[in-house]
Every structure is written in structure tokens, then in C-alpha cells.
Design a protein around this motif. Structure first.
Motif, PDB file in Angstrom:
ATOM      1  N   GLU A  54       0.832  -1.211   0.000  1.00 25.01           N
ATOM      2  CA  GLU A  54       0.000   0.000   0.000  1.00 25.01           C
ATOM      3  C   GLU A  54       0.859   1.252   0.000  1.00 25.01           C
ATOM      4  OE1 GLU A  54      -2.212  -0.790   3.519  1.00 25.01           O
ATOM      5  OE2 GLU A  54      -3.907  -1.687   2.461  1.00 25.01           O
ATOM      6  N   LEU A  55       1.931   1.241   0.775  1.00 28.08           N
ATOM      7  CA  LEU A  55       2.829   2.391   0.829  1.00 28.08           C
ATOM      8  C   LEU A  55       3.497   2.627  -0.520  1.00 28.08           C
ATOM      9  CD1 LEU A  55       4.491   1.728   4.299  1.00 28.08           C
ATOM     10  CD2 LEU A  55       3.020   3.671   3.722  1.00 28.08           C
ATOM     11  N   LEU A  56       3.926   1.551  -1.153  1.00 24.14           N
ATOM     12  CA  LEU A  56       4.572   1.656  -2.457  1.00 24.14           C
ATOM     13  C   LEU A  56       3.624   2.262  -3.485  1.00 24.14           C
ATOM     14  CD1 LEU A  56       6.724   0.969  -4.605  1.00 24.14           C
ATOM     15  CD2 LEU A  56       5.800  -1.351  -4.670  1.00 24.14           C
ATOM     16  N   ARG A  57       2.424   1.721  -3.555  1.00 22.95           N
ATOM     17  CA  ARG A  57       1.460   2.204  -4.537  1.00 22.95           C
ATOM     18  C   ARG A  57       1.022   3.637  -4.230  1.00 22.95           C
ATOM     19  NH1 ARG A  57      -0.464  -1.331  -8.055  1.00 22.95           N
ATOM     20  NH2 ARG A  57      -2.150   0.132  -8.534  1.00 22.95           N
ATOM     21  N   THR A  58       0.799   3.920  -2.965  1.00 25.69           N
ATOM     22  CA  THR A  58       0.354   5.260  -2.584  1.00 25.69           C
ATOM     23  C   THR A  58       1.402   6.306  -2.927  1.00 25.69           C
ATOM     24  OG1 THR A  58      -1.030   4.382  -0.811  1.00 25.69           O
ATOM     25  CG2 THR A  58      -0.441   6.708  -0.676  1.00 25.69           C
ATOM     26  N   HIS A  59       2.671   5.963  -2.744  1.00 23.78           N
ATOM     27  CA  HIS A  59       3.724   6.920  -3.088  1.00 23.78           C
ATOM     28  C   HIS A  59       3.637   7.317  -4.552  1.00 23.78           C
ATOM     29  CE1 HIS A  59       7.724   8.046  -4.652  1.00 23.78           C
ATOM     30  NE2 HIS A  59       7.736   8.788  -3.558  1.00 23.78           N
ATOM     31  N   VAL A  60       3.551   6.352  -5.440  1.00 29.01           N
ATOM     32  CA  VAL A  60       3.520   6.645  -6.870  1.00 29.01           C
ATOM     33  C   VAL A  60       2.255   7.405  -7.257  1.00 29.01           C
ATOM     34  CG1 VAL A  60       3.507   5.641  -9.189  1.00 29.01           C
ATOM     35  CG2 VAL A  60       4.931   4.616  -7.394  1.00 29.01           C
ATOM     36  N   LEU A  61       1.116   6.951  -6.771  1.00 30.68           N
ATOM     37  CA  LEU A  61      -0.155   7.570  -7.148  1.00 30.68           C
ATOM     38  C   LEU A  61      -0.309   8.973  -6.556  1.00 30.68           C
ATOM     39  CD1 LEU A  61      -2.506   4.465  -6.732  1.00 30.68           C
ATOM     40  CD2 LEU A  61      -1.504   5.364  -8.843  1.00 30.68           C
ATOM     41  N   ALA A  62       0.147   9.145  -5.320  1.00 25.69           N
ATOM     42  CA  ALA A  62      -0.010  10.438  -4.657  1.00 25.69           C
ATOM     43  C   ALA A  62       0.882  11.510  -5.266  1.00 25.69           C
ATOM     44  CB  ALA A  62       0.276  10.306  -3.165  1.00 25.69           C
ATOM     45  N   ALA A 107      14.333   7.013   1.889  1.00 28.92           N
ATOM     46  CA  ALA A 107      12.920   6.883   2.242  1.00 28.92           C
ATOM     47  C   ALA A 107      12.279   5.704   1.505  1.00 28.92           C
ATOM     48  CB  ALA A 107      12.182   8.170   1.899  1.00 28.92           C
ATOM     49  N   LEU A 108      12.602   5.543   0.227  1.00 23.97           N
ATOM     50  CA  LEU A 108      12.059   4.419  -0.530  1.00 23.97           C
ATOM     51  C   LEU A 108      12.619   3.093  -0.025  1.00 23.97           C
ATOM     52  CD1 LEU A 108      12.182   5.943  -4.137  1.00 23.97           C
ATOM     53  CD2 LEU A 108      10.139   5.514  -2.738  1.00 23.97           C
ATOM     54  N   TYR A 120      10.758  -0.548   1.063  1.00 23.98           N
ATOM     55  CA  TYR A 120      11.160  -1.854   0.552  1.00 23.98           C
ATOM     56  C   TYR A 120      11.664  -2.770   1.667  1.00 23.98           C
ATOM     57  CZ  TYR A 120      10.576  -0.099  -4.190  1.00 23.98           C
ATOM     58  OH  TYR A 120      10.043   0.407  -5.346  1.00 23.98           O
ATOM     59  N   LYS A 121      12.327  -2.194   2.655  1.00 25.31           N
ATOM     60  CA  LYS A 121      12.786  -3.000   3.795  1.00 25.31           C
ATOM     61  C   LYS A 121      11.596  -3.550   4.571  1.00 25.31           C
ATOM     62  CE  LYS A 121      15.804  -2.923   7.865  1.00 25.31           C
ATOM     63  NZ  LYS A 121      14.844  -3.613   8.749  1.00 25.31           N
ATOM     64  N   LEU A 122      10.580  -2.705   4.774  1.00 22.04           N
ATOM     65  CA  LEU A 122       9.376  -3.163   5.465  1.00 22.04           C
ATOM     66  C   LEU A 122       8.773  -4.349   4.729  1.00 22.04           C
ATOM     67  CD1 LEU A 122       7.095  -2.850   7.567  1.00 22.04           C
ATOM     68  CD2 LEU A 122       6.025  -1.208   6.000  1.00 22.04           C
TER      69      LEU A 122
END
Length: 203
Positions: free
Chosen positions: A92-100, A142-143, A147-149
Motif C-alpha cells: 500500500e505504501l509503495l502504490r500510494t507513493h507513486v499515485l499520490a 525513504a524508498l 522496501y525493507k518493510l
């Protein structure tokens, strides 16, 4: 001592408002006239002030351009982090970053054009580009945390997080570069495809 040397907390409301006005005018002039047309005189004319007022607040064009980049990136970070807040999974964090980030910049095309002009033209003391991978460390870190999470929770496969962070950042930059040059391009659709691509790459 000129006001640009004061810590932000020591500037008056009027000084901050004037700096904001100058930065906004710099963005518009860069977007409309490019780097060559973004002289301090033209920026001052756009702002309806004298060139001397700009010189009072900024040491020169280079410092003003750096402030433009800092402000644009601060606004992006504020918007994107607010959208990411509350998301639980790394996916969710990955997708939200790109979309936001795409959602935010869709309404700020001139800011993208302005920082593009700065990135391509502003030089450092050594004559090399002032901005580039060497100034992206905070973004990469930050990215990498996202990815670590994902790797720690088992959502993501093993991979080199720095390679993925650099690839992720470069893909977002390329998306915006294309959109600025091709105004009719569907930025939101591009962002969705990019998010899908990144998600498939890490699962």
C-alpha cells in the motif's frame, strides 16, 4: 546582514510572504520563458517589485533557484506523506507513493517545468550539475525503508533495495518528464501502470 541569512524562525511574516511571492514568480517565469528568460529582472517584473527586493532576500539567482527546488520538494513530501499516513502494508505504501506524487503534480505542471529547467541548467561550484543522483539520497533512503518493510514482513522478495529505490525514483522522474513534454498524456493512468509494474517487480 541581509534577511536571507536569518534562520526561518527569525524572519518576519512580511519577509516570509515576500520570499514566497518571489519564489512563486520565479516558478512562473521559468515555466513560461525557460532558464534563459528567468533573469532576476524578469522575475522582479513578474512579481511587480524591483530587482533590489530580490537581492535583499536572496544572494543571487543560484540561491533563488535552490529555494524553488526546496519549496517544490517540501510541498510534494508534505502531500505524499499525508496520503501515506495510516497505510499499513508495504504494498500500500509503495502504490500510494507513486499515485499520490502524480496526483499532486497533476495540478502543478508549472512547478514541474520550473524544476526541470533548474535541473538541466543550474551548475555547482565545480561546474557540474547542481542536481542529480548525488542530491537524491534522502529520497532513496525513504524508498528503501518501504522496501525493507516489505522484505521484513515477507510481502516482498529478496532484492537489492538501493537498486530498486534508484529505479523507482528514476521511473517517477521519467513519468513526469514525458508528461510535461506530451501534455495530452494521461498522467494518472501512467502512475497506475507504474505502480503495477513496481509491485510486480518486488513480489
Amino acid at each position: 546582514m541581509r534577511s536571507e541569512n536569518k534562520p526561518t524562525g527569525q524572519r518576519s511574516f512580511i519577509e516570509e510572504a515576500r520570499r514566497t511571492q518571489i519564489i512563486a514568480s520565479a516558478i512562473e517565469v521559468l515555466a513560461e520563458s525557460g532558464w534563459a528568460g528567468a533573469s532576476l529582472a524578469n522575475i522582479a517584473k513578474h512579481a511587480g517589485i524591483s530587482k533590489g527586493v530580490i537581492s535583499y532576500h536572496f544572494a543571487g539567482k543560484d540561491e533563488l533557484m535552490e529555494e524553488v527546488v526546496d519549496q517544490v520538494y517540501a510541498q510534494i513530501a508534505e502531500y505524499v506523506l499525508a496520503k501515506m499516513e495510516g497505510e499499513k502494508s508495504a504494498t500500500e505504501l509503495l502504490r500510494t507513493h507513486v499515485l499520490a506524487v502524480a496526483e499532486h503534480m497533476r495540478g502543478n505542471r508549472n512547478r514541474l517545468k520550473a524544476i526541470g529547467e533548474i535541473f538541466h541548467n543550474l551548475r555547482g561550484p565545480d561546474g557540474g550539475a547542481r542536481y542529480g543522483p548525488q542530491t537524491n539520497e534522502e529520497i532513496y533512503q525513504a524508498l528503501e525503508l518501504v522496501y525493507k518493510l516489505g522484505q521484513d514482513t515477507g510481502e516482498f522478495r529478496p532484492f537489492d533495495r538501493r537498486v530498486m529505490a534508484v529505479t523507482h525514483s528514476a521511473a517517477v522522474d521519467a513519468m513526469f518528464t514525458y508528461w510535461v513534454v506530451i501534455p495530452g498524456h494521461d498522467l494518472d493512468a501512467h502512475a497506475r501502470e507504474l505502480a503495477d509494474l513496481l509491485e510486480r517487480a518486488v513480489k
